[in-house]
Design an enzyme around this catalytic site. Structure first.
Site, PDB file in Angstrom:
ATOM      1  N   SER A 153      -9.614   1.820   2.809  1.00 12.52           N
ATOM      2  CA  SER A 153      -8.752   2.540   1.913  1.00 12.52           C
ATOM      3  C   SER A 153      -7.711   1.670   1.195  1.00 12.52           C
ATOM      4  O   SER A 153      -7.010   2.169   0.318  1.00 12.52           O
ATOM      5  CB  SER A 153      -8.015   3.642   2.679  1.00 12.52           C
ATOM      6  OG  SER A 153      -7.289   3.070   3.719  1.00 12.52           O
ATOM      7  N   SER A 173     -10.021  -0.408   6.953  1.00 13.14           N
ATOM      8  CA  SER A 173      -9.445  -0.260   5.622  1.00 13.14           C
ATOM      9  C   SER A 173      -8.820  -1.478   4.993  1.00 13.14           C
ATOM     10  O   SER A 173      -8.459  -1.424   3.823  1.00 13.14           O
ATOM     11  CB  SER A 173      -8.416   0.879   5.645  1.00 13.14           C
ATOM     12  OG  SER A 173      -9.077   2.109   5.882  1.00 13.14           O
ATOM     13  N   LYS A 199       0.852  -1.201   0.000  1.00 16.44           N
ATOM     14  CA  LYS A 199       0.000   0.000   0.000  1.00 16.44           C
ATOM     15  C   LYS A 199       0.882   1.243   0.000  1.00 16.44           C
ATOM     16  O   LYS A 199       1.936   1.272   0.662  1.00 16.44           O
ATOM     17  CB  LYS A 199      -0.890  -0.029   1.239  1.00 16.44           C
ATOM     18  CG  LYS A 199      -2.004   1.014   1.259  1.00 16.44           C
ATOM     19  CD  LYS A 199      -2.941   0.730   2.431  1.00 16.44           C
ATOM     20  CE  LYS A 199      -4.074   1.752   2.497  1.00 16.44           C
ATOM     21  NZ  LYS A 199      -4.954   1.509   3.648  1.00 16.44           N
TER      22      LYS A 199
END
Lengths: 457, 456, 85
Positions: free
Chosen positions: A150, A174, A75
Site C-alpha cells: 500500500s 506494503s 505515507k
C-alpha cells in the site's frame, strides 16, 4: 546514473548544494511530473522555510542532523502536525493532524525536510496502489502498471526521483511489494524496532514503519534515524539506536550463510525466479554459502494473515465514528476497507473466536516457528518478493487474486522478523525485487546483503 | 419474596497521571477538554503508554483488603471491549482480565476485581462530551448477587466504601468517583440491571423503586423481562434504556498495543505486608484485643485515622475508657466541627493526657469534652487549655455554699422535689452547674443536693 | 446499495473458506497474540504532562472538532433513548 543519497548529503553539508535548492528542485519536479504519477496527496507549505532554517545552521557552522536538507515523503497514514493524514480515504480527507508521530519527531530532530504526504492504498488495505480515494498512482519504472501497495505513493516518488527518501508502512508487504514493482529499495524493520506512536493502524501486531529509497545507503540512514527504544509507547523492543550506516562499511559476504527455499519456486512465476536465481549466483560468487531451508507451511500464512489483520483493523477503526473528526468510516470508505471491516466484525464474534481468530493465531505460531528455525541454520533468507508481475492499472482482478500478491511477504510480518528488498533486474521491462529476510534485529546482515547485490548490480 | 441483589462497582483510583497517558487527573477543576492528549482523546494513530503502575498496585491492594485471592503467575491480558458510545473516544474501553477473585465482605461474595479506564463525560441531554475524565484508572469490583434487600445492599456499599478509603489509594466518594451498576431480580422475574448509579443513596433508592416496580408487575401476573435501565436521580425512578445502547457482543481481544501482566507472588506479598489492616478485620481485633464493645469498635474503625488514633491512645490509658470517649464525645466533637479523623491536628499524647485527667477526676467528663473541643480547634497541651479556659475543678469547700445558695434561690423546685417530682433535682443540678461555671461534676452536685435537701 | 453490501460480504468470506480448508488437518497449538514477548511493562505514577504541551494540543484538537461549544466541549448527538421520553 542519479546521485546517491550519501553523496547528496555530503554536498548539502559541505555547502555545495543548499537545502533550499534541494527542496525547490523537488517541488519543481513534483509540479512537473506528479500530475501523471499521483504520488503525493498534499505538499508541506513550510518545506522551503524549514530548509532555509537548516541552511542557516550550516552557514553558522552549527551541528546539523543526519538527514540535513534531504527531502522526505511521508505515507498518509502517519501523523504530521499541520498536514492531513488522510490515509487516502474520504473518512479522513480533511483530518489535519494535531500531533507529530514519534518517527516524524525523530526525522525533524535530524533536520530532514518533510516535503509532503504520499498517496497510498486506502487505509493501507491494498497491494496495488489503485484504491486511493484520491486516484490511483502510476509506476514510473513501468508506466501503465501498478506501482504496488500500500505504500504506492512513496515508492513511486522515489522511482521518479521526486524526493530523496520516503517513509512507508508494512503490514503484509506494503513497503516491500511496491519497492519490488518500482525497482527501488525498501525495508520492513523487525517488529517493535520502530515506534508506532502516530501511525494510523491497519494491524497493530503486524504494522511497522520503514524506509523507501533509491539506494541501500538511504534506507540505512533513514532506518537509523527512526529506529530504537521509545518511552512513548508500550510495545517496543528495549534496544539502543544502531548506526546501520557505520555497519555497512563492512562489505564482505564471506562466510555468510544465505538460505533459499524451493517453496519460493513453487509459488512464483518462473520468469521472476529466473531473475532471482541469477542474483543468488552472484551471492555465491561473492563468497556466501547458499543453504537450502525448509519452509513447508509458508503459504498457509496468507489466509491466517488476512483473518488476523481483519480483526485488528475492525478494532482499530472503531474510533472513526465521525464525532471527533472526519466521517464515519463505513459511510464513505472504499470496497476493500469495508470488506476487511465486515470480515473482522464477523470473525471476532464471541461464538467464532476460537474457530477463526484464535486458530489464525495458531497458524502464526507455526509460520513463526518455521522461520525462526530456519535462522538457526542461516543468517538471511533470500528469494522473490512477489509471486507474479504487477498487472496493468485498471485491470479487473478479484480480491483473492489481489491477496495472492502477498504470499511471500506476509510470513515476515507474522513472524515479526525484518525483511528488505533491492532491485534484482527486469522481466519484460518490469522491475523485479529480491527479498532478503533476516532474524529479529538482523537488519545489519540484511542490509549488508542488499548492499552487496546493489554493488554487483 | 426472594430478592437477589448484586453490584458492579467502578471506583476511581487516586493517581496523578491517567492510566495510559501522562495527562493530569484533576478533571473536575479544569475547563472541558483541558487534561487531554492524543491518547485519551482517541486521535488516529495514538498508542497507549504502559499502564500506570500505581493503579495496578492499588487494585491488588483493594483485592487483598476484600479477602480475594490474587491471580499470580497467570497471563492477565488488557483487553479491548468494543462498543459505540459518544464518551468512548476509541470505540473500545481497555479493561483487564480479572486480577483477583473469591473474596467477601459482610457475607457478600466478591467474584472478581479488574482494572479499567474511565470513559469521558457525556451529557446525554445536552449532547456534550468532555474527555478530561477519559483514561482515569478505575478498579471494578463485581459481587455475586448475595444481597437480599435494599438495606443490606446499602450496608454493603457503606462497608465497601470504608474498605476502599482505608487503602488511601482511591479518590474520595463524592462527585462520581464511585459508580455502580446495580443488579436485582425477584423470584419469578428476570434480572434487571440499573446502570451508572453514582451514590450510595441513589443505589438504595433505585433498589427500593425496583423492588416495588417489579413486585407490582409480578403481582399483576406480568413478566419481568431481563433488561437494562437507567436511574434518573432527580425523579428517583428507573427508566428503560433502548436496547441498542445495551445489546452487545463486545468482541473482546487482547489489546495488541499493551503487554500483558503477570503478577508475581512475592510482589503481592509485599503489598499485603505494607497495606493497612482491613476495617472489618481491625474491628474484630479491637474487640478481642481491647475488650471493647462492638458499638464502640464500629465507630472507631469508621475511619482508618480514627482507629490509628484510638490504638495510640489506648496504649497509654485504659482502652475501655478511651473507647467510650471515642464512641461518644470525640465522635460528637468531630461531627459538630465537621472534621474527618484525617484532619485531626492534636497528638495521641495530648488526647491521652486529657483522658488521664478525667480518669483521675481532675476534670469532670463534661469539662473534658470542652477541652476536647478546644483541642480539636487549637491543638495544645491539655494543661494549657484547662488554664486558658479557667477550668480548674471546683473544690468541695467551694461547692457546698453554692449548693446552699441554689437551694435558697429555688425554693419552688425544692418543694417540687420533696413532693415527689424527680425532675426537679435535675433543674437544681443545672442551676448549680451554671453557678459553678460548669466546673463541678453533675453527679456529685446531685448527690450533695439530695443530701442537703433530705436533711432539711 | 444492499446488493453491493451483500457482494462485499460474500467476497469477504472467500478467504475465510480458504483458511478453513488450509487448516483442516493442522493440530492445535499455542496462539501467538504478540510479535514481541514481554510482560509487566508499566509506567510509574508521577508528575503529569506539562501544561504547555497540552495547551498546544487542545488548540489543534478543538480546531478539528466538527462541532464544539464556547467552553470547549465536543458537541455530539443527544441520547435518543432520552429523546423518546
Amino acid at each position: 546514473m542519479a546521485e546517491g543519497t550519501l553523496a547528496k548529503l555530503a554536498r548539502i553539508r559541505g555547502g555545495e548544494l543548499s537545502a533550499a535548492e534541494n527542496v525547490a528542485s523537488a517541488l519543481e519536479r513534483i509540479q512537473e511530473l506528479d500530475r501523471r504519477i499521483n504520488s503525493f496527496i498534499e505538499l508541506n507549505p513550510n518545506a522551503l522555510a524549514e530548509a532555509e532554517a537548516v541552511d542557516r545552521k550550516i552557514k553558522r557552522g552549527e551541528r546539523v542532523g543526519k538527514l540535513a536538507g534531504l527531502t522526505i515523503g511521508v505515507k498518509s497514514n502517519i501523523n504530521v502536525a499541520g498536514l492531513r493524514a488522510t490515509c487516502a480515504s474520504r473518512t479522513l480527507q480533511n483530518y489535519v493532524s494535531p500531533y507529530d508521530a514519534e518517527v516524524i519527531k525523530r526525522i525533524r530532530a535530524e533536520d530532514g525536510i518533510i516535503i509532503g504526504m504520499n498517496n497510498m492504498d486506502e487505509f493501507a488495505c491494498g497491494s496495488s496502489g489503485e484504491t486511493s480515494a484520491f486516484g490511483p498512482t502510476d509506476n514510473p519504472a513501468a508506466p501503465g502498471h501498478i506501482p504496488g501497495g500500500s505504500s504506492s505513493g512513496g515508492a513511486a516518488a522515489i522511482a521518479a526521483r521526486l524526493c530523496d527518501l520516503c517513509l512507508g508502512t508494512d503490514t503484509g508487504g506494503s513497503i516491500r511489494n511496491p519497492a519490488s514493482h518500482c525497482g527501488i529499495v525498501g525495508l520492513k524493520p523487525t517488529y517493535g524496532l520502530v515506534p508506532r506512536q502516530g501511525l494510523i493502524d491497519l494491524g497493530m501486531s503486524l504494522d511497522q514503519i520503514g524506509p523507501l529509497s533509491a539506494d541501500v545507503a538511504g534506507t540505512a540512514l533513514l532506518l537509523e534515524t527512526i529506529a530504537g527504544r521509545s518511552d512513548n509507547e508500550c510495545i517496543m523492543l528495549n534496544v539502543d539506536r544502531v548506526n546501520y550506516s557505520e555497519l555497512l562499511r563492512e562489505k564482505s559476504l564471506k562466510g555468510m550463510r544465505i538460505g533459499i527455499s524451493e517453496k519460493f519456486s513453487e509459488l512464483t512465476d518462473p520468469a521472476i525466479m529466473k531473475v532471482i536465481d541469477g542474483q543468488i549466483e552472484k551471492l555465491r560468487d561473492l563468497g556466501a554459502e547458499i543453504v537450502e531451508v525448509d519452509l513447508p507451511n509458508l503459504e498457509r500464512g496468507l489466509s491466517a494473515y488476512y483473518l488476523i489483520v481483519s480483526v485488528e483493523f475492525f478494532s482499530g477503526t472503531r474510533k472513526f465514528d465521525g464525532r471527533k473528526y472526519g466521517r464515519r468510516i463505513e459511510d464513505v470508505c472504499g470496497e476493500e476497507v469495508l470488506r476487511r471491516i465486515l470480515r473482522g466484525r464477523y470473525i471476532s464474534q464471541k461464538e467464532y473466536r476460537g474457530k477463526f481468530y484464535q486458530r489464525a493465531l495458531q497458524v502464526r505460531t507455526l509460520v513463526r516457528r518455521e522461520l525462526l528455525a530456519a535462522f538457526e541454520r542461516v543468517d538471511v533468507i533470500v528469494g522473490p518478493t512477489v509471486p507474479k508481475l504487477p498487472h496493468r492499472l485498471g485491470t479487473k482482478i478479484t480480491p483473492m487474486e489481489m491477496y495472492a500478491y502477498d504470499y511471500l511477504t506476509v510470513p515476515a510480518n507474522l513472524a515479526g522478523i525484518c525483511a528488505g528488498v533491492v532491485n534484482a533486474g527486469r522481466v519484460n521491462g518490469i522491475p523485479v525485487g529480491l527479498q532478503v529476510q533476516g532474524r529479529v534485529l538482523g537488519e545489519p546482515e540484511v542490509l549488508r546483503v542488499m548492499q552487496a547485490l546493489e554493488a554487483a548490480g | 419474596m426472594n430478592i437477589k441483589i448484586g453490584f458492579e462497582v467502578h471506583q476511581q483510583i487516586a493517581t496523578r497521571r491517567k492510566m495510559y497517558c501522562n495527562c493530569p487527573t484533576n478533571y473536575q477543576d479544569v475547563p472541558p477538554n483541558t487534561n487531554v492528549c492524543p491518547i485519551c482523546t482517541g486521535m488516529p494513530g495514538a498508542k497507549p503508554l504502559p499502564p500506570n503502575q500505581r493503579a495496578v498496585e492499588a487494585a491488588v491492594e483493594i483485592a487483598l483488603m476484600l479477602g480475594c485471592r490474587v491471580y499470580t503467575n497467570q497471563t492477565i491480558y488488557i483487553q479491548r471491549k468494543h462498543y459505540d458510545y459518544p464518551d468512548l473516544p476509541s470505540g473500545y474501553q481497555r479493561t483487564s482480565l480479572p486480577l483477583a477473585g473469591g473474596g467477601s465482605l459482610l457475607g457478600v461474595r466478591i467474584r472478581e476485581i479488574h482494572l479499567e479506564e474511565d470513559p469521558g463525560q457525556y451529557d446525554p441531554l445536552g449532547g456534550n462530551v468532555d474527555y478530561n475524565r477519559s483514561g482515569i484508572p478505575l478498579v471494578e469490583i463485581v459481587t455475586e448477587p448475595d444481597m437480599k434487600s435494599p438495606e443490606e445492599a446499602r450496608n454493603f456499599l457503606r462497608a465497601l466504601v470504608r474498605v476502599l478509603e482505608y487503602t488511601g489509594k482511591v479518590r474520595p466518594e463524592a462527585g462520581g468517583a464511585m459508580r455502580a451498576d446495580v443488579n436485582i431480580s425477584l423470584e419469578g422475574g428476570g434480572r434487571v440491571e440499573v446502570k451508572n448509579v453514582n451514590s450510595i443513596k441513589g443505589a438504595y433508592r433505585a433498589l427500593r423503586y425496583e423492588v416495588i416496580r417489579q413486585r407490582e408487575k409480578l403481582k399483576r401476573g406480568l413478566s419481568v423481562e431481563r433488561e437494562t435501565r437507567a436511574f434518573l436521580e432527580s425523579q428517583m425512578v428507573t427508566v428503560p434504556m433502548r436496547v441498542k445502547e445495551t445489546e452487545e457482543d463486545y468482541r473482546y481481544i487482547p489489546d495488541p498495543d499493551i503487554f500483558p501482566l503477570i503478577l508475581d507472588e512475592g510482589w503481592v506479598e509485599k503489598i499485603r505486608e505494607r497495606m493497612a489492616e482491613p476495617p472489618h478485620l481491625r474491628e474484630s481485633r479491637l474487640i478481642s484485643e481491647y475488650k471493647i464493645t462492638r458499638a464502640a469498635a464500629e465507630v472507631i474503625v469508621s475511619e482508618r485515622e480514627l482507629a490509628d488514633l484510638y490504638e495510640a491512645v489506648a496504649r497509654e490509658v485504659d482502652p475501655k475508657l478511651v473507647a467510650i470517649w471515642f464512641r461518644t464525645r470525640l465522635k460528637k466533637v468531630l461531627n459538630y466541627m465537621k472534621l474527618r479523623a484525617a484532619d485531626i491536628k492534636f497528638t495521641p499524647a495530648q488526647l491521652a493526657g486529657l483522658l488521664r485527667m478525667v480518669r483521675d477526676r481532675q476534670l469532670t467528663p463534661e469539662q473534658g469534652e470542652l477541652v476536647l473541643r478546644e483541642l480539636a480547634k487549637h491543638p495544645a497541651e491539655p494543661e494549657k487549655i484547662i488554664a486558658r479556659l479557667g477550668l480548674f475543678p471546683i473544690k468541695r469547700e467551694e461547692l457546698l455554699p453554692i449548693i446552699a445558695r441554689a437551694i435558697e434561690e429555688n425554693q419552688k423546685a425544692v418543694e417540687d422535689y420533696r413532693s415527689g417530682k424527680e425532675e426537679a433535682i435535675n433543674f437544681l443540678t443545672g442551676k448549680v452547674l451554671q453557678l459553678t461555671g460548669r466546673r463541678a461534676d453533675p453527679r456529685e452536685i446531685t448527690r450533695l443536693l439530695i443530701e442537703k435537701i433530705g436533711k432539711k | 446499495m444492499g446488493e453491493r453490501l451483500r457482494e462485499i460480504e460474500r467476497s469477504a468470506e472467500e478467504i475465510i473458506q480458504t483458511f478453513l480448508k488450509s487448516t483442516e488437518n493442522l493440530p492445535e497449538m499455542k496462539e501467538t497474540y504478540y510479535s514481541l514477548e514481554a510482560y509487566n511493562v508499566v509506567r510509574p505514577d508521577g508528575e503529569p504532562s506539562p501544561e504547555e504541551e497540552r495547551r498546544k494540543f487542545r488548540e489543534r484538537f478543538l480546531s478539528i472538532m466538527p462541532r464544539s461549544d464556547e467552553k470547549g466541549n465536543l458537541r455530539v448527538e443527544v441520547a435518543t433513548w432520552l429523546k423518546e421520553r
